[in-house]
Design a protein around this motif. Structure first.
Motif, PDB file in Angstrom:
ATOM      1  N   ALA A  73       0.828  -1.200   0.000  1.00  0.00           N
ATOM      2  CA  ALA A  73       0.000   0.000   0.000  1.00  0.00           C
ATOM      3  C   ALA A  73       0.864   1.253   0.000  1.00  0.00           C
ATOM      4  O   ALA A  73       1.841   1.347   0.740  1.00  0.00           O
ATOM      5  CB  ALA A  73      -0.926  -0.016   1.215  1.00  0.00           C
ATOM      6  N   GLY A  74       0.506   2.210  -0.855  1.00  0.00           N
ATOM      7  CA  GLY A  74       1.234   3.465  -0.944  1.00  0.00           C
ATOM      8  C   GLY A  74       2.442   3.434  -1.855  1.00  0.00           C
ATOM      9  O   GLY A  74       3.063   4.484  -2.084  1.00  0.00           O
ATOM     10  N   GLU A  75       2.807   2.265  -2.379  1.00  0.00           N
ATOM     11  CA  GLU A  75       3.964   2.165  -3.260  1.00  0.00           C
ATOM     12  C   GLU A  75       3.557   2.266  -4.729  1.00  0.00           C
ATOM     13  O   GLU A  75       2.377   2.170  -5.073  1.00  0.00           O
ATOM     14  CB  GLU A  75       4.707   0.847  -3.013  1.00  0.00           C
ATOM     15  N   THR A  76       4.547   2.458  -5.581  1.00  0.00           N
ATOM     16  CA  THR A  76       4.335   2.539  -7.022  1.00  0.00           C
ATOM     17  C   THR A  76       4.971   1.331  -7.698  1.00  0.00           C
ATOM     18  O   THR A  76       6.058   0.889  -7.298  1.00  0.00           O
ATOM     19  CB  THR A  76       4.944   3.836  -7.588  1.00  0.00           C
ATOM     20  N   VAL A  77       4.291   0.805  -8.703  1.00  0.00           N
ATOM     21  CA  VAL A  77       4.814  -0.310  -9.490  1.00  0.00           C
ATOM     22  C   VAL A  77       5.175   0.204 -10.877  1.00  0.00           C
ATOM     23  O   VAL A  77       4.362   0.868 -11.526  1.00  0.00           O
ATOM     24  CB  VAL A  77       3.783  -1.449  -9.602  1.00  0.00           C
ATOM     25  N   GLU A  78       6.402  -0.077 -11.305  1.00  0.00           N
ATOM     26  CA  GLU A  78       6.857   0.346 -12.626  1.00  0.00           C
ATOM     27  C   GLU A  78       6.816  -0.833 -13.602  1.00  0.00           C
ATOM     28  O   GLU A  78       7.229  -1.937 -13.262  1.00  0.00           O
ATOM     29  CB  GLU A  78       8.274   0.910 -12.546  1.00  0.00           C
ATOM     30  N   PHE A  79       6.321  -0.577 -14.807  1.00  0.00           N
ATOM     31  CA  PHE A  79       6.233  -1.573 -15.873  1.00  0.00           C
ATOM     32  C   PHE A  79       7.209  -1.176 -16.978  1.00  0.00           C
ATOM     33  O   PHE A  79       7.142  -0.067 -17.511  1.00  0.00           O
ATOM     34  CB  PHE A  79       4.822  -1.638 -16.462  1.00  0.00           C
ATOM     35  N   LEU A 105      -8.385   0.184  -6.466  1.00  0.00           N
ATOM     36  CA  LEU A 105      -7.341   0.217  -5.445  1.00  0.00           C
ATOM     37  C   LEU A 105      -6.021   0.760  -5.976  1.00  0.00           C
ATOM     38  O   LEU A 105      -5.040   0.814  -5.241  1.00  0.00           O
ATOM     39  CB  LEU A 105      -7.109  -1.191  -4.889  1.00  0.00           C
ATOM     40  N   ALA A 106      -5.986   1.162  -7.235  1.00  0.00           N
ATOM     41  CA  ALA A 106      -4.751   1.660  -7.832  1.00  0.00           C
ATOM     42  C   ALA A 106      -5.063   2.704  -8.882  1.00  0.00           C
ATOM     43  O   ALA A 106      -6.162   2.729  -9.460  1.00  0.00           O
ATOM     44  CB  ALA A 106      -3.943   0.515  -8.444  1.00  0.00           C
ATOM     45  N   THR A 107      -4.085   3.573  -9.125  1.00  0.00           N
ATOM     46  CA  THR A 107      -4.246   4.649 -10.098  1.00  0.00           C
ATOM     47  C   THR A 107      -3.066   4.631 -11.057  1.00  0.00           C
ATOM     48  O   THR A 107      -1.907   4.554 -10.630  1.00  0.00           O
ATOM     49  CB  THR A 107      -4.307   6.018  -9.397  1.00  0.00           C
ATOM     50  N   ALA A 134       0.140   3.346  -9.225  1.00  0.00           N
ATOM     51  CA  ALA A 134       0.255   3.680  -7.805  1.00  0.00           C
ATOM     52  C   ALA A 134      -0.805   2.937  -7.007  1.00  0.00           C
ATOM     53  O   ALA A 134      -2.005   3.027  -7.305  1.00  0.00           O
ATOM     54  CB  ALA A 134       0.105   5.184  -7.604  1.00  0.00           C
ATOM     55  N   ILE A 135      -0.363   2.176  -6.012  1.00  0.00           N
ATOM     56  CA  ILE A 135      -1.283   1.448  -5.138  1.00  0.00           C
ATOM     57  C   ILE A 135      -1.783   2.407  -4.059  1.00  0.00           C
ATOM     58  O   ILE A 135      -0.998   3.084  -3.396  1.00  0.00           O
ATOM     59  CB  ILE A 135      -0.580   0.244  -4.494  1.00  0.00           C
ATOM     60  N   ASP A 136      -3.091   2.473  -3.877  1.00  0.00           N
ATOM     61  CA  ASP A 136      -3.672   3.386  -2.899  1.00  0.00           C
ATOM     62  C   ASP A 136      -3.168   3.077  -1.495  1.00  0.00           C
ATOM     63  O   ASP A 136      -2.984   1.902  -1.131  1.00  0.00           O
ATOM     64  CB  ASP A 136      -5.197   3.310  -2.940  1.00  0.00           C
ATOM     65  N   PRO A 137      -2.953   4.099  -0.664  1.00  0.00           N
ATOM     66  CA  PRO A 137      -2.389   3.895   0.683  1.00  0.00           C
ATOM     67  C   PRO A 137      -3.224   2.982   1.574  1.00  0.00           C
ATOM     68  O   PRO A 137      -2.677   2.309   2.446  1.00  0.00           O
ATOM     69  CB  PRO A 137      -2.336   5.320   1.243  1.00  0.00           C
ATOM     70  N   GLY A 138      -4.539   2.937   1.393  1.00  0.00           N
ATOM     71  CA  GLY A 138      -5.381   2.131   2.269  1.00  0.00           C
ATOM     72  C   GLY A 138      -5.608   0.709   1.805  1.00  0.00           C
ATOM     73  O   GLY A 138      -6.432  -0.018   2.380  1.00  0.00           O
ATOM     74  N   ASP A 141      -3.381  -5.856   2.522  1.00  0.00           N
ATOM     75  CA  ASP A 141      -2.535  -6.933   2.029  1.00  0.00           C
ATOM     76  C   ASP A 141      -3.414  -8.051   1.458  1.00  0.00           C
ATOM     77  O   ASP A 141      -4.496  -8.336   1.967  1.00  0.00           O
ATOM     78  CB  ASP A 141      -1.670  -7.502   3.153  1.00  0.00           C
ATOM     79  N   GLY A 142      -2.923  -8.684   0.405  1.00  0.00           N
ATOM     80  CA  GLY A 142      -3.664  -9.780  -0.201  1.00  0.00           C
ATOM     81  C   GLY A 142      -4.683  -9.346  -1.236  1.00  0.00           C
ATOM     82  O   GLY A 142      -5.431 -10.181  -1.739  1.00  0.00           O
ATOM     83  N   SER A 143      -4.701  -8.051  -1.569  1.00  0.00           N
ATOM     84  CA  SER A 143      -5.621  -7.574  -2.599  1.00  0.00           C
ATOM     85  C   SER A 143      -5.075  -7.896  -3.986  1.00  0.00           C
ATOM     86  O   SER A 143      -3.867  -7.818  -4.230  1.00  0.00           O
ATOM     87  CB  SER A 143      -5.835  -6.067  -2.479  1.00  0.00           C
ATOM     88  N   LEU A 144      -5.966  -8.250  -4.893  1.00  0.00           N
ATOM     89  CA  LEU A 144      -5.593  -8.535  -6.280  1.00  0.00           C
ATOM     90  C   LEU A 144      -5.878  -7.301  -7.137  1.00  0.00           C
ATOM     91  O   LEU A 144      -7.002  -6.806  -7.168  1.00  0.00           O
ATOM     92  CB  LEU A 144      -6.377  -9.732  -6.812  1.00  0.00           C
TER      93      LEU A 144
END
Length: 372
Positions: A73-79, A105-107, A134-138, A141-144
């Motif tokens: 949560a709150g982190e960014t994933v790069e592709f 849950l992500a933007t 970007a994964i939303d801060p809230g 864990d375990g969300s798809l």
């Protein structure tokens, strides 16, 4: 048709012979649909290759956050993708890669990148300008979180999709095959005459310069054991799979405390001479009463490859999860070998107590971070 094309028009064409020697030129009705399914990908690939064909040749996801390798949560994933033009004759123009998600849950941050034009058999990446999610801060864990990559060029659109699991996983089951953890090696209903599943130090075999059975397992350090189909001969055909099936079953796993899980393993599959067999991998969440096929591996791979998939894509986590690997050379017309090693099941959310890994694993200092 081939003769007419060449004689009347001067063009080259070809008709492949498919199936096996028992099919002849007029296969039985029961074989027609399997043969069509077996060859449709090759036909499509040949048709694509005649023009421009921008395809996704690679996709790497990386975490921007605390550096632990998990998507939290709150982190960014790069592709970062690699796009290759596998077309034989034409340039792929206006190649654009776009990232999207249907999850709340992500933007998506950086949503697209323009790779310009790709000439035949060339490729490009955008490592310096990754697409971002970007994964939303809230987010729990375990969300798809599903994602889709869309490659557009020359008015055509191709898509690839997947999903990521949020949070740091806990090891629920870890088996390097160095000790007996309760696998079932063969069933009474199996029909294979040779090449039965065993847990052993594999004996490498070759045929005509092609590797058939591996010489080594994949466990680093002092590891030697893996699950392999037959291990009683130094000759390629001495103890390969004949007939079938021969079945390898994992112990029943209790994953009921997890909202999501990921299964990973190293696998080997070789089917030479007549490539008409598969290594079938299935999963059950009712202790083997019913099965869902995860993959039918039909392409020869004369090296170990890692396979990883999300359990929830096939069955829900329960206290009766089981894995099944089925090898079969039926009809008996091939040099067939399969192997499995380094089976890892990771779970997310409220992990239960798990058994300690084998002493050899502890001594080697390998942990969850190494496995990721």
């Amino acid at each position: 048709t081939d003769d007419h094309d060449h004689g009347a028009h001067g063009t080259m064409s070809g008709t492949p012979e498919i199936g096996n020697s028992a099919d002849n030129f007029w296969p039985p009705q029961s074989r027609i649909l399997p043969l069509a399914r077996e060859n449709v990908l090759a036909c499509l690939r040949t048709a694509h290759a005649a023009g421009s064909w921008a395809r996704l040749a690679g996709n790497t996801l990386s975490e921007v956050g605390d550096g632990d390798g998990s998507y939290e949560a709150g982190e960014t994933v790069e592709f970062r993708t690699v796009i290759r033009n596998s077309g034989r004759h034409a340039t792929a123009s206006n190649v654009v890669v776009q990232l999207s998600t249907s999850s709340a849950l992500a933007t998506v941050g950086t949503s697209s990148v323009d790779l310009g034009s790709l000439s035949s058999f060339s490729q490009a990446d955008h490592n310096a300008s990754p697409l971002t999610l970007a994964i939303d801060p809230g987010t729990a864990d375990g969300s798809l979180i599903p994602w889709t990559l869309t490659v557009s060029y020359d008015g055509r659109v191709l898509q690839a999709s997947g999903q990521l699991l949020t949070g740091a996983p806990v090891i629920a089951f870890d088996d390097d095959a160095e000790s007996d953890q309760g696998w079932t090696l063969g069933l009474g209903s199996d029909g294979a005459a040779t090449g039965l599943w065993v847990r052993d130090d594999p004996i490498g075999t070759t045929s005509g310069g092609d590797v058939v059975q591996p010489e080594d397992d994949t466990t680093p350090g002092a590891g030697t054991q893996c699950f392999v189909t037959g291990n009683g001969s130094t000759s390629a055909g001495g103890d390969d799979v004949d007939g079938g099936p021969t079945t390898l079953l994992s112990p029943v796993l209790d994953l009921s405390a997890y909202s999501a899980a990921r299964v990973s393993y190293d696998r080997w599959f070789v089917d030479l001479t007549a490539a008409d067999d598969v290594l079938q991998v299935s999963v059950s969440n009712d202790g083997g009463s019913s099965w869902v096929v995860v993959e039918n591996l039909s392409t020869n791979q004369t090296s170990w490859e890692r396979s990883s998939w999300i359990l929830n894509d096939f069955v829900a986590p329960t206290d009766q999860v089981q894995l099944r690997f089925v090898a079969s050379d039926n009809p008996n017309n091939s040099l067939y070998e399969a192997a499995v090693d380094e089976v890892l099941v990771e779970g997310w959310v409220a992990p239960p107590l798990v058994a300690a890994p084998p002493a050899a694993r502890e001594a080697s200092g390998r942990g969850a971070a190494d496995r990721r």
